[in-house]
Write an enzyme that holds these catalytic residues in place. Structure first.
Site, PDB file in Angstrom:
ATOM      1  N   ASP A 161       0.842  -1.208   0.000  1.00  0.00           N
ATOM      2  CA  ASP A 161       0.000   0.000   0.000  1.00  0.00           C
ATOM      3  C   ASP A 161       0.873   1.252   0.000  1.00  0.00           C
ATOM      4  O   ASP A 161       0.592   2.229  -0.693  1.00  0.00           O
ATOM      5  CB  ASP A 161      -0.919  -0.036   1.228  1.00  0.00           C
ATOM      6  CG  ASP A 161      -1.597  -1.391   1.345  1.00  0.00           C
ATOM      7  OD1 ASP A 161      -2.285  -1.774   0.391  1.00  0.00           O
ATOM      8  OD2 ASP A 161      -1.394  -2.084   2.354  1.00  0.00           O
ATOM      9  N   HIS A 189      -4.719  -3.300   6.154  1.00  0.00           N
ATOM     10  CA  HIS A 189      -4.509  -3.577   4.723  1.00  0.00           C
ATOM     11  C   HIS A 189      -5.862  -3.965   4.127  1.00  0.00           C
ATOM     12  O   HIS A 189      -6.190  -5.141   3.984  1.00  0.00           O
ATOM     13  CB  HIS A 189      -3.489  -4.698   4.536  1.00  0.00           C
ATOM     14  CG  HIS A 189      -3.375  -5.127   3.095  1.00  0.00           C
ATOM     15  ND1 HIS A 189      -2.905  -4.291   2.115  1.00  0.00           N
ATOM     16  CD2 HIS A 189      -3.710  -6.291   2.468  1.00  0.00           C
ATOM     17  CE1 HIS A 189      -2.948  -4.915   0.951  1.00  0.00           C
ATOM     18  NE2 HIS A 189      -3.440  -6.124   1.135  1.00  0.00           N
TER      19      HIS A 189
HETATM   20  P1  NAD Z   1      -1.895 -18.485  -4.171  1.00  0.00           P
HETATM   21  O1  NAD Z   1      -3.206 -19.156  -4.023  1.00  0.00           O
HETATM   22  O2  NAD Z   1      -1.274 -18.396  -5.529  1.00  0.00           O
HETATM   23  O3  NAD Z   1      -0.838 -19.191  -3.243  1.00  0.00           O
HETATM   24  C1  NAD Z   1      -1.108 -19.467  -1.912  1.00  0.00           C
HETATM   25  C2  NAD Z   1      -0.406 -20.755  -1.613  1.00  0.00           C
HETATM   26  O4  NAD Z   1      -0.540 -20.965  -0.230  1.00  0.00           O
HETATM   27  C3  NAD Z   1      -1.015 -21.954  -2.329  1.00  0.00           C
HETATM   28  O5  NAD Z   1      -0.003 -22.647  -3.024  1.00  0.00           O
HETATM   29  C4  NAD Z   1      -1.603 -22.774  -1.193  1.00  0.00           C
HETATM   30  O6  NAD Z   1      -1.527 -24.159  -1.423  1.00  0.00           O
HETATM   31  C5  NAD Z   1      -0.732 -22.338  -0.039  1.00  0.00           C
HETATM   32  N1  NAD Z   1      -1.337 -22.509   1.266  1.00  0.00           N
HETATM   33  C6  NAD Z   1      -2.634 -22.373   1.626  1.00  0.00           C
HETATM   34  N2  NAD Z   1      -2.791 -22.668   2.922  1.00  0.00           N
HETATM   35  C7  NAD Z   1      -1.570 -22.987   3.399  1.00  0.00           C
HETATM   36  C8  NAD Z   1      -1.090 -23.390   4.655  1.00  0.00           C
HETATM   37  N3  NAD Z   1      -1.914 -23.562   5.696  1.00  0.00           N
HETATM   38  N4  NAD Z   1       0.223 -23.635   4.797  1.00  0.00           N
HETATM   39  C9  NAD Z   1       1.056 -23.501   3.750  1.00  0.00           C
HETATM   40  N5  NAD Z   1       0.663 -23.132   2.530  1.00  0.00           N
HETATM   41  C10 NAD Z   1      -0.641 -22.878   2.358  1.00  0.00           C
HETATM   42  O7  NAD Z   1      -2.028 -17.051  -3.503  1.00  0.00           O
HETATM   43  P2  NAD Z   1      -1.048 -15.814  -3.632  1.00  0.00           P
HETATM   44  O8  NAD Z   1      -1.479 -14.997  -4.785  1.00  0.00           O
HETATM   45  O9  NAD Z   1       0.358 -16.276  -3.532  1.00  0.00           O
HETATM   46  O10 NAD Z   1      -1.471 -14.967  -2.331  1.00  0.00           O
HETATM   47  C11 NAD Z   1      -1.197 -15.448  -1.030  1.00  0.00           C
HETATM   48  C12 NAD Z   1      -1.862 -14.556   0.004  1.00  0.00           C
HETATM   49  O11 NAD Z   1      -1.330 -13.254  -0.019  1.00  0.00           O
HETATM   50  C13 NAD Z   1      -3.358 -14.358  -0.185  1.00  0.00           C
HETATM   51  O12 NAD Z   1      -3.969 -14.370   1.074  1.00  0.00           O
HETATM   52  C14 NAD Z   1      -3.471 -12.971  -0.775  1.00  0.00           C
HETATM   53  O13 NAD Z   1      -4.725 -12.390  -0.545  1.00  0.00           O
HETATM   54  C15 NAD Z   1      -2.386 -12.296   0.011  1.00  0.00           C
HETATM   55  N6  NAD Z   1      -1.882 -11.012  -0.505  1.00  0.00           N
HETATM   56  C16 NAD Z   1      -1.592 -10.057   0.411  1.00  0.00           C
HETATM   57  C17 NAD Z   1      -1.074  -8.846   0.002  1.00  0.00           C
HETATM   58  C18 NAD Z   1      -0.727  -7.767   1.010  1.00  0.00           C
HETATM   59  O14 NAD Z   1      -0.406  -6.647   0.563  1.00  0.00           O
HETATM   60  N7  NAD Z   1      -0.736  -7.983   2.297  1.00  0.00           N
HETATM   61  C19 NAD Z   1      -0.867  -8.619  -1.346  1.00  0.00           C
HETATM   62  C20 NAD Z   1      -1.161  -9.620  -2.264  1.00  0.00           C
HETATM   63  C21 NAD Z   1      -1.677 -10.828  -1.819  1.00  0.00           C
HETATM   64  C1  LMR Z   2      -3.628  -6.691  -2.669  1.00  0.00           C
HETATM   65  O1  LMR Z   2      -3.760  -5.659  -2.007  1.00  0.00           O
HETATM   66  O2  LMR Z   2      -3.252  -6.710  -3.852  1.00  0.00           O
HETATM   67  C2  LMR Z   2      -3.915  -7.997  -2.001  1.00  0.00           C
HETATM   68  O3  LMR Z   2      -4.236  -7.808  -0.663  1.00  0.00           O
HETATM   69  C3  LMR Z   2      -4.892  -8.791  -2.720  1.00  0.00           C
HETATM   70  C4  LMR Z   2      -6.284  -8.339  -2.390  1.00  0.00           C
HETATM   71  O4  LMR Z   2      -7.059  -9.199  -1.971  1.00  0.00           O
HETATM   72  O5  LMR Z   2      -6.563  -7.149  -2.551  1.00  0.00           O
END
Ligand code: NAD
Ligand code: LMR
Length: 327
Positions: A161, A189
């Protein structure tokens, strides 16, 4: 050469994992003189474990000089064993039309289990970054599940962000992103976050004075930054990954190696500053040095900011009460 440190990454076969692991192994997070042992966690399903194996084969094929070892597992206690850094990425991602809080209960269980495992086996000074959404509340759950570890070492990612806000501001003011200082994104977030450039500077001059557009701030800037995650999902059909991994690297690098006196935004447990109740994991301006962070305490809060900061706090309190029965 330094002794290797252990870096645990969960969700290692996911999209963020794929953008993150190679950069960590290349030394972009902890420095080009810091060997790392990657300890990667995935769910026990065959497909996920096979994908993790593939990622590990590719890591091997990079022949990274700093990669001192690798572990791939479905057991949190193996992944977190003696971990110095833990990046908790694995969670269920948000799909089109879903809000982050829809994910709350689905993910609460994951972070209770992982907090307990960190408590049991990680280094006593492990630095934890929660990326998986809802990141602030997941970090809170992990922190509460790990009573023997320092609470301040549980952090949530607001750096994406922060970086998004930097880019929007740089474009609006037609200045280089690298010249902007003293920006913060307060709170959760989520779309309630409050990106705040009231005290930001460019070459020492006020960025707010340069932009001088209160309507743009309230009606364009704040909503654009707050809803950027949803806009990416809409555009890609998948949530942000490379930019999220980049922000995770920025967050951990600055925490480990220092921010050279500059403000960065981290989601950290409140110490009661700014009227945010103690323990709530909230985006604050911090300065980092020698592997630690210090909250910036003296930012004046005007009426508009107070309302925005309270709104995002109210959402965090609601999320917290939604999972209270699990803790
Ligand atoms: P994704 O689905 O491509 O990958 C997530 C992986 O986590 C998968 O391979 C899944 O099998 C694994 N997983 C699920 N539960 C698990 C557990 N208990 N232990 C270990 N592994 C586990 O998702 P992604 O695009 O890589 O996103 C991951 C997370 O990050 C999501 O929650 C997404 O919303 C979040 N995210 C946060 C931000 C932020 O700014 N904070 C930004 C982008 C994404
Ligand atoms: C983001 O901000 O890109 C991630 O947290 C994904 C979402 O769910 O918005």
């Amino acid at each position: 050469m330094k002794a290797p440190v252990r870096v645990a990454v969960t969700g290692a076969a996911g999209q963020i994992g794929y953008s993150l692991l190679f950069r960590i192994a290349a030394g972009e997070m902890l420095g080009k003189d810091q060997p790392v042992i990657l300890q990667m966690l995935e769910v026990p399903f065959e497909k996920a474990q096979a994908a993790l194996k593939g990622v590990m084969m590719e890591l091997e094929d990079c022949a990274f000089p700093l990669l001192a070892g690798m572990v791939g597992t479905d057991d949190p206690e193996v992944a977190f064993k003696d971990a110095d850094y833990a990046l908790l990425v694995g969670a269920m991602p948000r799909g089109p039309g879903m809000e982050r809080k829809d994910l709350l209960l689905k993910n609460a269980e994951i972070f209770t289990v992982q907090g307990k495992a960190l408590n049991k086996v990680a280094s006593r000074n492990v630095k934890v970054l929660v990326v998986g959404n809802p990141a602030n509340t997941n970090a809170y759950i992990a922190m509460k599940s790990a009573p023997d570890l320092p609470a301040r070492n549980f952090t949530a990612m607001l750096r994406l962000d922060h970086n998004r806000a930097l880019s929007q501001l740089a474009t609006k003011a037609a200045v280089p992103v690298a010249d902007i200082r003293k920006l913060v994104v307060w709170g959760n977030h989520s779309p309630t976050m409050y990106p705040d450039y009231r005290f930001a500077t460019v070459d020492g001059a006020s960025l707010k004075d340069k932009i001088n557009d209160a309507d743009w701030n309230a009606n364009t800037f704040i909503p654009t930054v707050g809803k950027r995650g949803a806009a990416i999902i809409e555009a890609r059909g998948l949530s942000s990954a490379a930019s999220a991994a980049n922000a995770a690297i920025d967050h951990m690098r600055d925490w480990a190696l220092g921010s050279n006196g500059e403000w960065v935004t981290m989601g950290v447990p409140s110490d009661g500053s700014y009227g945010i109740p103690e323990g709530v994991i909230y985006g604050f301006p911090v300065v980092t040095k020698d592997g630690d962070y210090t909250l910036v305490k003296d930012v004046p809060v005007d009426e508009f900011s107070r309302a925005a900061m309270d709104k995002t706090l109210a959402e965090l309190e609601e999320e917290r009460s939604g999972v209270a029965h699990l803790l």
